[in-house]
Motif scaffolding. Structure first.
Motif, short mmCIF file in Angstrom:
data_model
loop_
_atom_site.label_atom_id
_atom_site.label_comp_id
_atom_site.label_asym_id
_atom_site.label_seq_id
_atom_site.Cartn_x
_atom_site.Cartn_y
_atom_site.Cartn_z
N THR A 83 -39.63 39.14 -35.83
CA THR A 83 -40.13 38.18 -35.02
C THR A 83 -39.36 36.86 -34.74
O THR A 83 -39.31 36.26 -33.86
CB THR A 83 -41.49 37.73 -35.82
N ASP A 84 -38.76 36.59 -35.87
CA ASP A 84 -37.71 35.38 -35.88
C ASP A 84 -36.66 35.64 -34.90
O ASP A 84 -36.29 34.68 -33.96
CB ASP A 84 -37.13 35.03 -37.13
N ASN A 94 -44.44 35.91 -41.63
CA ASN A 94 -42.80 36.07 -41.43
C ASN A 94 -42.36 37.58 -41.37
O ASN A 94 -42.95 38.50 -42.10
CB ASN A 94 -42.22 35.54 -42.80
N HIS A 95 -41.42 37.75 -40.33
CA HIS A 95 -40.69 38.73 -40.21
C HIS A 95 -39.66 38.68 -39.64
O HIS A 95 -39.54 37.86 -38.56
CB HIS A 95 -41.48 39.95 -39.66
N GLU A 105 -49.26 32.30 -45.85
CA GLU A 105 -47.87 31.90 -45.03
C GLU A 105 -46.88 33.00 -44.95
O GLU A 105 -46.33 33.15 -43.95
CB GLU A 105 -47.76 30.53 -45.31
N ALA A 106 -47.02 33.70 -46.05
CA ALA A 106 -46.04 34.93 -46.03
C ALA A 106 -46.24 35.81 -45.05
O ALA A 106 -45.05 36.66 -44.67
CB ALA A 106 -45.75 35.53 -47.52
#
Length: 224
Positions: free
Chosen positions: A203-204, A199-200, A195-196
């Motif tokens: 992207t968020d 994440n970026h 799941e990590a």
């Protein structure tokens, strides 16, 4: 690179499978105990449930450390499902057990590998996978990733060994990415490590801007 999840938690296994990334599962007695799965039959029943979720490659570990016991337990585990891979410790009787299972067409995962020499012995005995524990080596100030590189270098010289490197004790996403870069065939880790990778911050940020723009467009359409 294949992704295995290192857990006995059925929900985590199902989540990883539903993400479309899962190639297999690794377990051990500690992970079973963490899920309060105790007793021989309960453990076997739990392995059967795991096999119902995933397509293949469920490593199930023997508890015995003598040859007769490992063979008996391993054959019982293999009988649960053709998806089972019998997990055997890196000891002398373990090598003998691996050779026995290889002759029977039963796949094996040789665990607790901490040197290239151990990996070579397991491969010679016929192990399907060898599991070098990179995180535990890091814990004692040794370079776990260097071990992956050494094993790969040896295996690449002798493709007839036909044994895959299964990087174990993968603690975080950088471990996982480094394993991919140096050419490990498989990495096994908890769901959180996979799941990590999602994440970026950019992207968020981009997603938030997209959602806001879509909301504005919808409001303008309603007013038109």
């Amino acid at each position: 690179m294949k992704f295995f999840i290192d857990t006995a938690n059925l929900e985590d296994i199902a989540q990883a499978y539903d993400m479309g990334i899962l190639d297999g599962v690794t377990t051990n007695p500690s992970l079973m105990a963490k899920e309060n799965i105790v007793g021989d039959q309960n453990i076997k029943n739990h392995y059967a449930k795991i096999c119902e979720i995933v397509d293949d490659k469920v490593s199930a570990e023997v508890l015995s450390t003598d040859l007769e016991g490992m063979i008996k337990e391993g054959e019982e585990l293999a009988a649960i499902s053709p998806k089972i891979v019998v997990k055997i410790p890196m000891i002398k009787d373990g090598l003998k057990a691996i050779k026995h299972f290889a002759s029977k067409g039963i796949r094996t995962n040789c665990t607790l590998i901490f040197s290239a020499g151990q990996a070579l012995l397991a491969a010679k005995a016929g192990a399907t996978y060898v599991s070098p524990f990179i995180g535990r080596l890091d814990d004692i100030s040794q370079d776990g990733m260097l071990l992956i590189e050494e094993i790969k270098d040896i295996f690449d010289q002798y493709p007839e060994l036909n044994t895959e490197i299964l990087a174990a004790s993968v603690r975080h996403s950088m471990h996982l990415l480094k394993c991919a870069r140096v050419g490990a065939d498989v990495a096994t880790c908890p769901l959180g490590v996979f799941e990590a990778l999602l994440n970026h911050p950019l992207t968020d940020k981009g997603l938030a801007a997209f959602i806001e723009a879509a909301k504005t467009m919808q409001e303008e359409t309603e007013l038109a």
